[in-house]
Design a protein around this motif. Structure first.
Motif, PDB file in Angstrom:
ATOM      1  N   SER A  35      -4.515   6.439   7.847  1.00  0.00           N
ATOM      2  CA  SER A  35      -4.347   5.383   8.850  1.00  0.00           C
ATOM      3  C   SER A  35      -2.891   4.995   9.036  1.00  0.00           C
ATOM      4  N   GLY A  36      -2.081   5.226   8.011  1.00  0.00           N
ATOM      5  CA  GLY A  36      -0.692   4.803   8.063  1.00  0.00           C
ATOM      6  C   GLY A  36      -0.483   3.359   7.654  1.00  0.00           C
ATOM      7  N   LEU A  37      -1.538   2.660   7.251  1.00  0.00           N
ATOM      8  CA  LEU A  37      -1.405   1.261   6.842  1.00  0.00           C
ATOM      9  C   LEU A  37      -0.492   1.166   5.622  1.00  0.00           C
ATOM     10  N   SER A  38       0.546   0.345   5.741  1.00  0.00           N
ATOM     11  CA  SER A  38       1.498   0.234   4.636  1.00  0.00           C
ATOM     12  C   SER A  38       1.488  -1.136   3.981  1.00  0.00           C
ATOM     13  N   GLU A  39       0.927  -2.133   4.654  1.00  0.00           N
ATOM     14  CA  GLU A  39       0.990  -3.495   4.121  1.00  0.00           C
ATOM     15  C   GLU A  39      -0.173  -4.315   4.665  1.00  0.00           C
ATOM     16  N   ASN A  85       0.818  -1.215   0.000  1.00  0.00           N
ATOM     17  CA  ASN A  85       0.000   0.000   0.000  1.00  0.00           C
ATOM     18  C   ASN A  85       0.845   1.256   0.000  1.00  0.00           C
ATOM     19  N   SER A  86       1.927   1.256   0.769  1.00  0.00           N
ATOM     20  CA  SER A  86       2.743   2.468   0.870  1.00  0.00           C
ATOM     21  C   SER A  86       3.461   2.778  -0.434  1.00  0.00           C
ATOM     22  N   GLU A  87       3.725   1.753  -1.252  1.00  0.00           N
ATOM     23  CA  GLU A  87       4.367   1.986  -2.538  1.00  0.00           C
ATOM     24  C   GLU A  87       3.358   2.410  -3.604  1.00  0.00           C
ATOM     25  N   MET A  88       2.113   2.007  -3.439  1.00  0.00           N
ATOM     26  CA  MET A  88       1.082   2.303  -4.425  1.00  0.00           C
ATOM     27  C   MET A  88       0.274   3.563  -4.091  1.00  0.00           C
ATOM     28  N   ILE A  89       0.310   3.984  -2.823  1.00  0.00           N
ATOM     29  CA  ILE A  89      -0.471   5.150  -2.394  1.00  0.00           C
ATOM     30  C   ILE A  89       0.423   6.062  -1.560  1.00  0.00           C
TER      31      ILE A  89
END
Length: 906
Positions: free
Chosen positions: A673-677, A662-666
């Motif tokens: 939320s800070g959700l990265s994966e 998620n952090s690489e795509m957004i």
């Protein structure tokens, strides 16, 4: 009873558990099987202790399922206590494999824990064993009775079954509202719910399992005793709206049945009525969803002896099966395909253009299934669906806020309707040569800019793609609410070609157009809506600045808003429909004012000879999703999340390939939320669900962008290797990635195949790197640098040439794309310039300006980098020159760029 998630969390993140909830039990049974094998092999007491713990955790879930049932579980525990390792392994393996394969749906004999090699298990009536191939489902009964009565309730339900029943079901009994909610979340086989009035709430705010869903779906009403049956029914519908619900009440049901609230129940019974009536009502309700009006009639049509005197020689198949030369076609497809073909719209069939019979019934059922007011079947793809909607709702001179990177059908729809696109840009992902979604701030800025120019009245529509090809999903509700706060009569078109399945996920449904429209509708009818708007006005004042409006989470005035939402779905992309099967879903408060022109758009674009098999497949796809879509979608989520985890944690594969997180795509700015994966084991329920609920963008978990640049492959080359050498097919690529999609067709064997292929390719690269000399390693690194680091910037939309703008002095972006498109039909007014010629560089510096005559769309990335009437900039030319793809629609490298001659259009 709280469900302990700790065991599941060892191998899956909490978000994985939330998205693939129905698969939770299967994973635990496979864990029991793993431990049983270990125990049988080693006879280690520690393995037995682990099995005791696993079975205890499993029992917390198994109470919500009919299979394997109390007898099998009791027997399994007896084997465990008696240290009979072989018998325990044999039974646990049988139960586990039956659950994974769903054999218990088809074969009644597997319900017998002990005598499964003998005659079919006689616990059920003999008549039932003869109808084991009938469609199977389970009924959840929520009762106030003591546990000692639960088995009697199950036996009573079995006792009223009949050989002529169309379906077969087993009963699951629970005693509280909280357990009912857990049951429908965990058990995808539940097709109907029977509420016996008087059960307890049983709800605890400390229950982590329910808390994750409460953060998305309002379940607060089930915490109260008053009207608990109604509150529970409403909560169930919010989670799984397709379920049939029946109420057994000892109150005055005549009074309640006349109230609006009672419509949530399929039927209300007085508790003392005959069980057979309840059984028949359940059967009828399931039949209503099982019914496929058009497909059923098409099957009957195919069975009739019919002589055809219409223009379709292939109908009935006689020209095929009697041919010396093409009979192999008949052998390949079989007779039913041809027997079910016709040009007629009578004799049990119907007209797709003006349906009045079974096609209309099928469309009405589809509308209800998707939560829409109206549904229209389309047999030539969502490209046509989009053009239908644009033509029906827009007229020449209207302005539409349009994602520049959307599918080409939207751009051509503007050409057809004469509407002027105001292009808004998605956030770029330059390192992967792709775009994401359009930020809400950008959309609001465009509306405010047009308002300041006095042109807001011309804006009729906001047209966006949800989810994008690469999986970017909007916060649809927030986008619509904030836009409506600026212009209350906006129409929204959401192209959800890839996202139709999301309706059957309780977490993703809120991010669909129909799900968000329903939520807005409900919210606007609450008194809190007006109060929130009035409070906002006090803060903003009478003349708020654009900066204030951009910084505020705007809410619309409920007194002036009309919810007008259109959603297009490629049913064939995520459900079991034939290719080109599409649907238009409508939730438009003013549809009656545009219905006639909508039908004109259908007449314009729909074939007068639509493919009957595509129509039938749309009907059947709806049936499947209504009856088993919840479980199928959960399995698709499970497959994708497992692929992500396995690839990114593999010691060799992850050196060369990885699924982008998620952090690489957004960008971080859009992930509050800070959700990265998705598979982050440190992410708890609240953080994971906060992302799905509140982040401006999320990634559709079923879509996996696999980076292949570090393996030295561009996306197109790698796609061809997978197809030609390993029989793995996919379609979307970028400069350094390919897109993997999981859908309701995939299973865990597909995961194993993909991983084995990636491992083989990775090991081959390892060997080449180890054996290769300095030159090989240097060349390999050069190819990686070219694919991963030396990337062209993604050009934004520049502007329309002044001659295609209403007011050249204005700094708004919309223009007359239709006039530019047709100006290019005049060949004498066009010119061609080679892409690499010095003339282009000279004209970029000193003029005359370069104006595109047509759409130029490279694949990949698949968005138009030029549209008719657009001014071509240095950034666009640089991007074109760095492209190494072979497929560029609208560009002939031998002729060059087609340009509009300024002299002929000025």
């Amino acid at each position: 009873m709280a469900i302990d998630m700790s065991e599941h969390q060892n191998s899956h993140s909490m978000i994985s558990g939330a998205l693939a909830t129905p698969e939770l039990r299967a994973d635990r049974w496979m864990n029991v099987l793993y431990l049983a094998r270990k125990w049988e092999k080693t006879k280690n007491p520690l393995s037995k202790e682990q099995l005791l713990i696993s079975l205890k955790n499993l029992e917390e879930i198994d109470i919500y399922f009919a299979y394997p049932g109390a007898i099998c579980l009791k027997l399994l525990n007896e084997y465990l206590q008696e240290n009979d390792t072989k018998a325990f392994l044999r039974l646990s393996q049988r139960i586990s494999t039956n659950i994974i394969s769903k054999k218990f749906h088809r074969d009644i004999s597997v319900w017998d824990g002990e005598n499964y090699e003998d005659e079919p298990f006689n616990r059920l009536p003999q008549a039932i064993s003869r109808i084991k191939t009938k469609p199977y489902f389970e009924v959840l009964s929520v009762v106030p009775h003591a546990r000692s009565r639960w088995q009697h309730i199950k036996e009573e339900a079995r006792g009223v079954r009949r050989p002529e029943d169309e379906f077969i079901y087993e009963t699951v009994v629970v005693g509280t509202a909280a357990d009912a909610l857990k049951g429908i979340l965990l058990n995808s086989d539940i097709g109907a719910v029977v509420l016996y009035e008087g059960f307890e709430p049983g709800y605890s705010s400390q229950d982590d399992f329910l808390r994750v869903f409460k953060d998305v779906i309002d379940l607060s009403s089930v915490e109260e005793d008053e009207f608990l049956s109604l509150s529970l029914a409403q909560a169930i519908k919010k989670i799984r709206p397709e379920l049939d619900i029946f109420l057994l009440s000892d109150q005055n049901i005549e009074d309640f049945s006349g109230k609006k609230e009672s419509l949530i129940f399929n039927r209300i019974f007085y508790q003392m009525e005959e069980p057979l009536e309840i059984h028949l009502a359940i059967m009828e309700a399931i039949h209503c969803r099982y019914r496929t009006p058009f497909f059923d009639n098409l099957k009957k049509y195919a069975e009739r002896p019919i002589a055809t005197f219409h223009a379709l020689p292939i109908a009935r198949g006689k020209s095929i099966f009697t041919s010396n030369w093409i009979s192999d076609m008949g052998e390949f497809y079989g007779p039913n395909l041809f027997l079910a073909e016709s040009s007629a719209t009578t004799g049990g069939l119907d007209s797709l253009l003006e349906p009045t019979g079974n096609i209309k019934d099928a469309q009405d059922m589809a509308a209800k299934a998707f939560g829409a007011d109206h549904a229209f079947f389309v047999t030539n793809g969502t490209s046509t669906s989009n053009k239908m909607v644009l033509q029906a709702l827009l007229v020449p001179g209207d302005i539409v806020i349009l994602d520049r990177n959307c599918h080409k059908s939207h751009h051509y729809g503007c050409v057809l309707s004469g509407a002027q696109p105001y292009y808004v840009e998605a956030f770029p992902l330059v390192e992967y040569s792709m775009y994401g979604g359009v930020p809400l701030k950008t959309i609001k800025q465009s509306l405010l800019k047009l308002k300041s120019q006095g042109e807001l009245n011309r804006v009729k529509m906001v047209d966006l793609t949800n989810c994008t090809f690469d999986g970017h999903v909007y916060d649809v509700r927030r986008v619509m609410e904030e836009c409506l706060a600026i212009k209350p009569d906006l129409i929204f078109l959401w192209d959800e070609a890839w996202f139709g399945f999301a309706h059957w996920s309780p977490l993703l449904r809120q991010r669909t157009a129909m799900g968000a429209a329903a939520a807005i509708d409900e919210a606007l009818n609450q008194p809190e809506a007006l109060a929130a708007w009035e409070d906002q006005q006090k803060v903003l004042g009478e003349n708020p600045t654009d900066e204030m409006l951009l910084a505020t989470r705007l809410v619309p005035d409920p007194r002036s808003v009309s919810v007008r939402v259109y959603q297009t779905n490629s049913i064939h992309k995520s459900m079991s429909a034939l290719r080109q099967g599409s649907i238009v879903l409508v939730k438009d408060a003013k549809f009656e004012h545009v219905e006639s022109q909508f039908h004109e758009a259908i007449f314009t674009h729909a074939s007068t000879s639509p493919n009957l098999q595509i129509i039938a497949s749309l009907d059947v796809a709806r049936r499947q999703m209504q009856l088993e879509g919840y479980g199928l979608v959960a399995n698709a989520m499970r497959v994708s999340l497992e692929i992500r985890k396995q690839i990114n944690s593999h010691p060799v594969i992850s050196k060369y390939f990885r699924v982008l997180n998620n952090s690489e795509m957004i960008p971080e700015a859009f992930r509050e939320s800070g959700l990265s994966e998705y598979n982050d084991p440190n992410v708890d329920w609240s953080k994971a669900i906060e992302a799905i609920k509140d982040d401006e963008f999320i990634i559709d978990p079923s879509r996996m962008t696999l980076s292949c640049g570090h393996a030295g492959f561009d996306g197109t080359t790698f796609k061809n290797i997978l197809a030609d050498k390993f029989n793995i097919q996919l379609n979307k690529t970028s400069r350094n990635s390919v897109l993997l999609q999981s859908n309701i067709n995939n299973n865990r064997s597909d995961i194993a195949l993909l991983l084995s292929v990636l491992n083989e390719i990775s090991m081959d690269l390892e060997n080449k790197f180890r054996k290769g000399g300095v030159d090989y390693k240097e060349n390999f690194q050069i190819s990686i640098d070219k694919l991963v680091y030396d990337l062209p910037n993604l050009p934004n939309f520049s502007k329309f040439d002044d001659c295609y703008r209403d007011d050249p002095k204005s700094d708004t972006l919309h223009g007359d794309i239709r006039r530019a498109f047709y100006d290019a039909y005049n060949e004498s007014g066009c010119e061609y310039v080679l892409l690499n010629s010095p003339e282009i560089d000279e004209r970029l510096k000193s003029g005359p300006v370069l104006v595109s005559a047509n759409f130029v769309i490279p694949y990949p990335p698949g968005f138009p980098i030029m549209v008719p009437g657009q001014v071509i900039t240095e950034e666009i030319i640089e991007f074109m020159r760095k492209l190494d793809v072979k497929e560029i629609h609208g560009f002939n490298k031998y002729l060059g760029l087609k340009l509009l001659n300024k002299k002929s259009i000025s």
